[in-house]
Design a protein around this motif. Structure first.
Motif, PDB file in Angstrom:
ATOM      1  N   GLU A  57     -13.737  -4.580   9.553  1.00 42.28           N
ATOM      2  CA  GLU A  57     -13.885  -3.209   9.090  1.00 42.28           C
ATOM      3  C   GLU A  57     -12.611  -2.429   9.408  1.00 42.28           C
ATOM      4  OE1 GLU A  57     -16.958   0.587   9.287  1.00 42.28           O
ATOM      5  OE2 GLU A  57     -17.467  -1.267  10.353  1.00 42.28           O
ATOM      6  N   VAL A  58     -12.221  -1.556   8.487  1.00 46.50           N
ATOM      7  CA  VAL A  58     -11.065  -0.684   8.676  1.00 46.50           C
ATOM      8  C   VAL A  58     -11.600   0.696   9.018  1.00 46.50           C
ATOM      9  CG1 VAL A  58      -9.047   0.385   7.591  1.00 46.50           C
ATOM     10  CG2 VAL A  58      -9.689  -1.973   7.010  1.00 46.50           C
ATOM     11  N   THR A  59     -11.172   1.220  10.145  1.00 44.38           N
ATOM     12  CA  THR A  59     -11.611   2.550  10.537  1.00 44.38           C
ATOM     13  C   THR A  59     -10.432   3.513  10.484  1.00 44.38           C
ATOM     14  OG1 THR A  59     -11.259   2.000  12.851  1.00 44.38           O
ATOM     15  CG2 THR A  59     -13.483   1.724  12.009  1.00 44.38           C
ATOM     16  N   PRO A  60     -10.699   4.756  10.092  1.00 46.34           N
ATOM     17  CA  PRO A  60      -9.610   5.732  10.052  1.00 46.34           C
ATOM     18  C   PRO A  60      -9.035   5.950  11.440  1.00 46.34           C
ATOM     19  CG  PRO A  60     -11.588   6.599   9.001  1.00 46.34           C
ATOM     20  CD  PRO A  60     -11.964   5.315   9.670  1.00 46.34           C
ATOM     21  N   SER A  61      -7.769   6.262  11.472  1.00 43.54           N
ATOM     22  CA  SER A  61      -7.076   6.540  12.726  1.00 43.54           C
ATOM     23  C   SER A  61      -7.272   8.001  13.098  1.00 43.54           C
ATOM     24  CB  SER A  61      -5.590   6.241  12.542  1.00 43.54           C
ATOM     25  OG  SER A  61      -4.853   6.726  13.617  1.00 43.54           O
ATOM     26  N   HIS A  62      -7.311   8.278  14.388  1.00 38.39           N
ATOM     27  CA  HIS A  62      -7.373   9.673  14.835  1.00 38.39           C
ATOM     28  C   HIS A  62      -5.978  10.278  14.890  1.00 38.39           C
ATOM     29  CE1 HIS A  62     -11.631   9.576  15.549  1.00 38.39           C
ATOM     30  NE2 HIS A  62     -11.492   8.452  16.234  1.00 38.39           N
ATOM     31  N   ALA A  63      -4.973   9.430  14.938  1.00 41.49           N
ATOM     32  CA  ALA A  63      -3.586   9.908  14.922  1.00 41.49           C
ATOM     33  C   ALA A  63      -3.209  10.227  13.478  1.00 41.49           C
ATOM     34  CB  ALA A  63      -2.658   8.835  15.474  1.00 41.49           C
ATOM     35  N   LEU A 111       3.522   8.827   6.933  1.00 39.44           N
ATOM     36  CA  LEU A 111       3.761   8.874   5.491  1.00 39.44           C
ATOM     37  C   LEU A 111       5.072   8.171   5.203  1.00 39.44           C
ATOM     38  CD1 LEU A 111       2.533  12.437   4.551  1.00 39.44           C
ATOM     39  CD2 LEU A 111       1.387  10.247   4.276  1.00 39.44           C
ATOM     40  N   ASP A 112       4.950   6.943   4.811  1.00 41.52           N
ATOM     41  CA  ASP A 112       6.099   6.090   4.557  1.00 41.52           C
ATOM     42  C   ASP A 112       5.862   5.414   3.214  1.00 41.52           C
ATOM     43  OD1 ASP A 112       8.332   4.527   4.829  1.00 41.52           O
ATOM     44  OD2 ASP A 112       7.721   3.580   6.704  1.00 41.52           O
ATOM     45  N   HIS A 113       6.817   4.665   2.753  1.00 40.77           N
ATOM     46  CA  HIS A 113       6.629   3.948   1.498  1.00 40.77           C
ATOM     47  C   HIS A 113       5.681   2.772   1.668  1.00 40.77           C
ATOM     48  CE1 HIS A 113       9.457   6.270  -0.781  1.00 40.77           C
ATOM     49  NE2 HIS A 113      10.330   6.158   0.198  1.00 40.77           N
ATOM     50  N   ARG A 114       5.464   2.362   2.906  1.00 41.88           N
ATOM     51  CA  ARG A 114       4.542   1.245   3.148  1.00 41.88           C
ATOM     52  C   ARG A 114       3.562   1.657   4.231  1.00 41.88           C
ATOM     53  NH1 ARG A 114       4.510  -4.574   2.454  1.00 41.88           N
ATOM     54  NH2 ARG A 114       3.145  -5.422   4.024  1.00 41.88           N
ATOM     55  N   LEU A 115       2.287   1.577   3.901  1.00 37.97           N
ATOM     56  CA  LEU A 115       1.226   1.936   4.832  1.00 37.97           C
ATOM     57  C   LEU A 115       0.418   0.698   5.166  1.00 37.97           C
ATOM     58  CD1 LEU A 115      -0.208   5.049   2.939  1.00 37.97           C
ATOM     59  CD2 LEU A 115       1.281   5.097   4.930  1.00 37.97           C
ATOM     60  N   ASP A 116      -0.294   0.744   6.300  1.00 39.33           N
ATOM     61  CA  ASP A 116      -1.285  -0.294   6.534  1.00 39.33           C
ATOM     62  C   ASP A 116      -2.636   0.262   6.080  1.00 39.33           C
ATOM     63  OD1 ASP A 116      -2.261   1.325   8.619  1.00 39.33           O
ATOM     64  OD2 ASP A 116      -1.480   0.040  10.194  1.00 39.33           O
ATOM     65  N   ALA A 117      -3.650  -0.584   6.066  1.00 41.99           N
ATOM     66  CA  ALA A 117      -4.952  -0.184   5.547  1.00 41.99           C
ATOM     67  C   ALA A 117      -5.538   0.996   6.323  1.00 41.99           C
ATOM     68  CB  ALA A 117      -5.909  -1.377   5.553  1.00 41.99           C
ATOM     69  N   ALA A 118      -5.436   0.986   7.644  1.00 36.93           N
ATOM     70  CA  ALA A 118      -6.011   2.070   8.453  1.00 36.93           C
ATOM     71  C   ALA A 118      -5.334   3.408   8.152  1.00 36.93           C
ATOM     72  CB  ALA A 118      -5.913   1.743   9.940  1.00 36.93           C
ATOM     73  N   ALA A 119      -4.017   3.400   8.008  1.00 38.25           N
ATOM     74  CA  ALA A 119      -3.302   4.642   7.696  1.00 38.25           C
ATOM     75  C   ALA A 119      -3.701   5.152   6.307  1.00 38.25           C
ATOM     76  CB  ALA A 119      -1.797   4.429   7.782  1.00 38.25           C
ATOM     77  N   LEU A 120      -3.860   4.239   5.346  1.00 39.73           N
ATOM     78  CA  LEU A 120      -4.249   4.660   4.003  1.00 39.73           C
ATOM     79  C   LEU A 120      -5.678   5.200   3.989  1.00 39.73           C
ATOM     80  CD1 LEU A 120      -3.498   5.041   1.073  1.00 39.73           C
ATOM     81  CD2 LEU A 120      -4.117   2.645   0.667  1.00 39.73           C
ATOM     82  N   VAL A 121      -6.581   4.549   4.691  1.00 40.78           N
ATOM     83  CA  VAL A 121      -7.959   5.041   4.778  1.00 40.78           C
ATOM     84  C   VAL A 121      -7.977   6.430   5.420  1.00 40.78           C
ATOM     85  CG1 VAL A 121     -10.201   4.651   5.914  1.00 40.78           C
ATOM     86  CG2 VAL A 121      -9.048   2.780   4.706  1.00 40.78           C
ATOM     87  N   THR A 122      -7.165   6.646   6.439  1.00 42.13           N
ATOM     88  CA  THR A 122      -7.063   7.962   7.084  1.00 42.13           C
ATOM     89  C   THR A 122      -6.579   9.002   6.085  1.00 42.13           C
ATOM     90  OG1 THR A 122      -6.593   6.914   9.210  1.00 42.13           O
ATOM     91  CG2 THR A 122      -5.992   9.240   8.982  1.00 42.13           C
ATOM     92  N   LEU A 160       0.853  -1.189   0.000  1.00 39.40           N
ATOM     93  CA  LEU A 160       0.000   0.000   0.000  1.00 39.40           C
ATOM     94  C   LEU A 160       0.889   1.239   0.000  1.00 39.40           C
ATOM     95  CD1 LEU A 160      -2.726  -1.045   2.596  1.00 39.40           C
ATOM     96  CD2 LEU A 160      -2.824  -1.156   0.093  1.00 39.40           C
ATOM     97  N   THR A 161       0.572   2.178  -0.882  1.00 37.60           N
ATOM     98  CA  THR A 161       1.347   3.412  -0.993  1.00 37.60           C
ATOM     99  C   THR A 161       0.396   4.606  -0.955  1.00 37.60           C
ATOM    100  OG1 THR A 161       1.239   3.400  -3.409  1.00 37.60           O
ATOM    101  CG2 THR A 161       3.137   2.284  -2.388  1.00 37.60           C
ATOM    102  N   PRO A 162       0.902   5.779  -0.608  1.00 40.88           N
ATOM    103  CA  PRO A 162       0.040   6.967  -0.546  1.00 40.88           C
ATOM    104  C   PRO A 162      -0.664   7.281  -1.866  1.00 40.88           C
ATOM    105  CG  PRO A 162       2.141   7.404   0.530  1.00 40.88           C
ATOM    106  CD  PRO A 162       2.267   6.061  -0.139  1.00 40.88           C
ATOM    107  N   GLU A 163      -0.066   6.907  -2.983  1.00 36.61           N
ATOM    108  CA  GLU A 163      -0.675   7.188  -4.286  1.00 36.61           C
ATOM    109  C   GLU A 163      -2.033   6.513  -4.464  1.00 36.61           C
ATOM    110  OE1 GLU A 163       3.603   7.876  -4.346  1.00 36.61           O
ATOM    111  OE2 GLU A 163       2.486   6.060  -3.852  1.00 36.61           O
ATOM    112  N   LEU A 164      -2.279   5.444  -3.724  1.00 35.15           N
ATOM    113  CA  LEU A 164      -3.581   4.774  -3.817  1.00 35.15           C
ATOM    114  C   LEU A 164      -4.711   5.672  -3.339  1.00 35.15           C
ATOM    115  CD1 LEU A 164      -2.548   1.192  -2.711  1.00 35.15           C
ATOM    116  CD2 LEU A 164      -3.338   1.885  -4.969  1.00 35.15           C
TER     117      LEU A 164
END
Length: 150
Positions: free
Chosen positions: A79-85, A89-100, A47-51
């Motif tokens: 279910e993936v929920t956005p993080s409040h934190a 921003l890294d080259h590899r994200l997890d699903a929650a960070a990308l949804v956020t 997963l990358t920020p470009e997604l």
């Protein structure tokens, strides 16, 4: 379930069971399309920020991330929920960070899910272990859960 779904398969088919994320994503997309859902399938090694841009342009009603995992014994859907934190921003994200990131930067409000399918062997090579192959057989049940779950 909404009318448009973005399915993102995560994995590497040259790392044995890591490729199960791609195979499961393809099977899930096929099942959803057969049920009349509009599906856009993306296959990524990570997963990358470009997604986030892709999601903003596609404006799906649902986003489903699919990844192989050594930590599950059978396919799981959560279910993936956005993080409040702030997302890292890294080259590899997890699903929650990308949804956020999708939500904060592009206003993507799609309900998001993570499918984890079992993996045993992430070594170099092609082909799936029996455990990973068993996990793929759950795609129709996961599709049914998604279709009935909203």
């Amino acid at each position: 379930m909404g009318t448009a779904v973005l399915v993102i398969g995560i994995g590497n088919t040259l790392r044995r069971d890591d490729g199960a994320g791609w195979f499961f994503a393809k099977a899930l997309a096929d099942q959803l399309q057969r049920a009349g859902v509009s599906v856009h399938l993306l296959l990524q090694q990570q997963l990358t920020p470009e997604l986030a841009i892709d999601a903003a342009e596609l404006a799906p009603d649902q986003i489903v991330f699919v990844d192989a995992s050594l930590d599950v014994q059978e396919a799981t859907l959560t279910e993936v929920t956005p993080s409040h934190a702030a997302p890292v921003l890294d080259h590899r994200l997890d699903a929650a960070a990308l949804v956020t990131l999708m939500r904060r930067l592009y206003g993507v409000r799609a309900k998001s899910w993570l499918v984890q399918t079992p993996a045993l062997d992430l070594g170099h090579g092609e082909g799936l272990s029996e455990k990973a192959q068993e996990g793929l057989r759950a795609a129709p049940a996961v599709a049914a859960s998604l279709l009935g779950g909203s």
